[in-house]
Design a protein around this motif. Structure first.
Motif, mmCIF file in Angstrom:
data_model
loop_
_atom_site.group_PDB
_atom_site.id
_atom_site.type_symbol
_atom_site.label_atom_id
_atom_site.label_comp_id
_atom_site.label_asym_id
_atom_site.label_seq_id
_atom_site.Cartn_x
_atom_site.Cartn_y
_atom_site.Cartn_z
ATOM 1 N N GLY A 111 -21.376 -33.923 35.841
ATOM 2 C CA GLY A 111 -21.720 -34.861 34.780
ATOM 3 C C GLY A 111 -22.582 -36.004 35.256
ATOM 4 O O GLY A 111 -23.547 -35.798 35.976
ATOM 5 N N TRP A 112 -22.201 -37.230 34.884
ATOM 6 C CA TRP A 112 -22.971 -38.430 35.190
ATOM 7 C C TRP A 112 -23.316 -38.455 36.669
ATOM 8 O O TRP A 112 -22.487 -38.256 37.539
ATOM 9 C CB TRP A 112 -22.154 -39.665 34.812
ATOM 10 C CG TRP A 112 -22.862 -40.945 35.084
ATOM 11 C CD1 TRP A 112 -23.882 -41.486 34.353
ATOM 12 C CD2 TRP A 112 -22.628 -41.844 36.168
ATOM 13 N NE1 TRP A 112 -24.284 -42.671 34.921
ATOM 14 C CE2 TRP A 112 -23.538 -42.909 36.036
ATOM 15 C CE3 TRP A 112 -21.753 -41.852 37.240
ATOM 16 C CZ2 TRP A 112 -23.584 -43.980 36.916
ATOM 17 C CZ3 TRP A 112 -21.800 -42.907 38.127
ATOM 18 C CH2 TRP A 112 -22.704 -43.958 37.953
ATOM 19 N N THR A 113 -24.571 -38.671 36.966
ATOM 20 C CA THR A 113 -25.063 -38.645 38.341
ATOM 21 C C THR A 113 -25.899 -39.884 38.619
ATOM 22 O O THR A 113 -26.664 -40.327 37.772
ATOM 23 C CB THR A 113 -25.936 -37.377 38.572
ATOM 24 O OG1 THR A 113 -25.140 -36.225 38.321
ATOM 25 C CG2 THR A 113 -26.457 -37.310 39.986
ATOM 26 N N VAL A 114 -25.731 -40.411 39.819
ATOM 27 C CA VAL A 114 -26.563 -41.505 40.312
ATOM 28 C C VAL A 114 -26.832 -41.203 41.786
ATOM 29 O O VAL A 114 -26.030 -40.547 42.439
ATOM 30 C CB VAL A 114 -25.878 -42.881 40.103
ATOM 31 C CG1 VAL A 114 -24.601 -42.990 40.887
ATOM 32 C CG2 VAL A 114 -26.821 -44.024 40.418
ATOM 33 N N GLN A 115 -27.975 -41.648 42.276
ATOM 34 C CA GLN A 115 -28.314 -41.323 43.650
ATOM 35 C C GLN A 115 -29.114 -42.440 44.293
ATOM 36 O O GLN A 115 -29.660 -43.310 43.627
ATOM 37 C CB GLN A 115 -29.092 -40.016 43.718
ATOM 38 C CG GLN A 115 -30.394 -40.005 42.938
ATOM 39 C CD GLN A 115 -31.059 -38.644 42.966
ATOM 40 O OE1 GLN A 115 -31.379 -38.144 44.039
ATOM 41 N NE2 GLN A 115 -31.247 -38.048 41.808
ATOM 42 N N ASN A 116 -29.147 -42.386 45.608
ATOM 43 C CA ASN A 116 -30.059 -43.214 46.371
ATOM 44 C C ASN A 116 -30.867 -42.282 47.270
ATOM 45 O O ASN A 116 -30.836 -41.059 47.066
ATOM 46 C CB ASN A 116 -29.314 -44.331 47.136
ATOM 47 C CG ASN A 116 -28.286 -43.816 48.123
ATOM 48 O OD1 ASN A 116 -28.386 -42.712 48.664
ATOM 49 N ND2 ASN A 116 -27.267 -44.628 48.368
ATOM 50 N N GLU A 117 -31.552 -42.803 48.231
ATOM 51 C CA GLU A 117 -32.447 -41.984 49.056
ATOM 52 C C GLU A 117 -31.713 -40.870 49.822
ATOM 53 O O GLU A 117 -32.247 -39.784 50.007
ATOM 54 C CB GLU A 117 -33.174 -42.892 50.045
ATOM 55 C CG GLU A 117 -34.190 -42.186 50.906
ATOM 56 C CD GLU A 117 -34.889 -43.144 51.854
ATOM 57 O OE1 GLU A 117 -35.230 -42.702 52.951
ATOM 58 O OE2 GLU A 117 -35.087 -44.320 51.495
#
Length: 162
Positions: A43-49
């Motif tokens: 589901g909900w996804t967030v990311q960084n490098e």
């Protein structure tokens, strides 16, 4: 509520078999982010490098609503294999995820942790940090990871002394 878990020694062999299967077929790793930086079916996804957080879909959360995992984009087996940059990126993403969960579902606490290698409960050889929001109304409120491990050890010791 009383919960009984039967630990008969077969779980470790299952984890080891799953681990070996994933090592033999790394292209089928469900924790390796796709080109869009998402985990399949999540589901909900967030990311960084360097890392991705994906909230587990209800059918995979297994009674742990709004829980999710942080994984590295680079294939990496355990937390002990993280580079200093990946460790920092994981921590930064954890803070972002906490802020999001605090604002949206307002948990009363969290359980956060890594399982490492099959004996530690890890069955997929790709590092993943579990982020589990907890509420005071949960049946298991107040019980952390060590509580469950210690209870299992006490039960095993009691069974041996009978």
């Amino acid at each position: 509520m009383k919960v009984t878990v039967t630990l008969d020694g077969t779980l470790l062999s299952k984890r080891e078999a799953e681990w070996q299967q994933h090592l033999a077929q790394p292209e089928e790793n469900p924790l390796l982010p796709n080109a869009a930086g998402r985990l399949t079916g999540e589901g909900w996804t967030v990311q960084n490098e360097l890392c991705v957080y994906s909230q587990l879909q209800p059918q995979y959360a297994e009674g742990l609503p709004h829980s999710g995992i942080i994984v590295t984009k680079r294939p990496c087996q355990t937390v002990f294999d993280l580079t200093p940059e990946e460790a920092a990126a994981t921590h930064a993403l954890l803070a972002e995820v906490k802020a999001h969960l605090d604002a949206t579902v307002r948990p009363d606490g969290y359980t956060v942790g890594w399982n490492v290698l099959p004996a530690g409960g890890q069955h997929i050889p790709h590092v993943h940090l579990h982020v589990i929001p907890r509420w005071s109304t949960d049946a298991s409120a107040g019980a952390g990871l060590r509580y469950f491990l210690k209870e299992a050890a006490r039960a095993a010791q009691a069974a041996e002394s009978v």
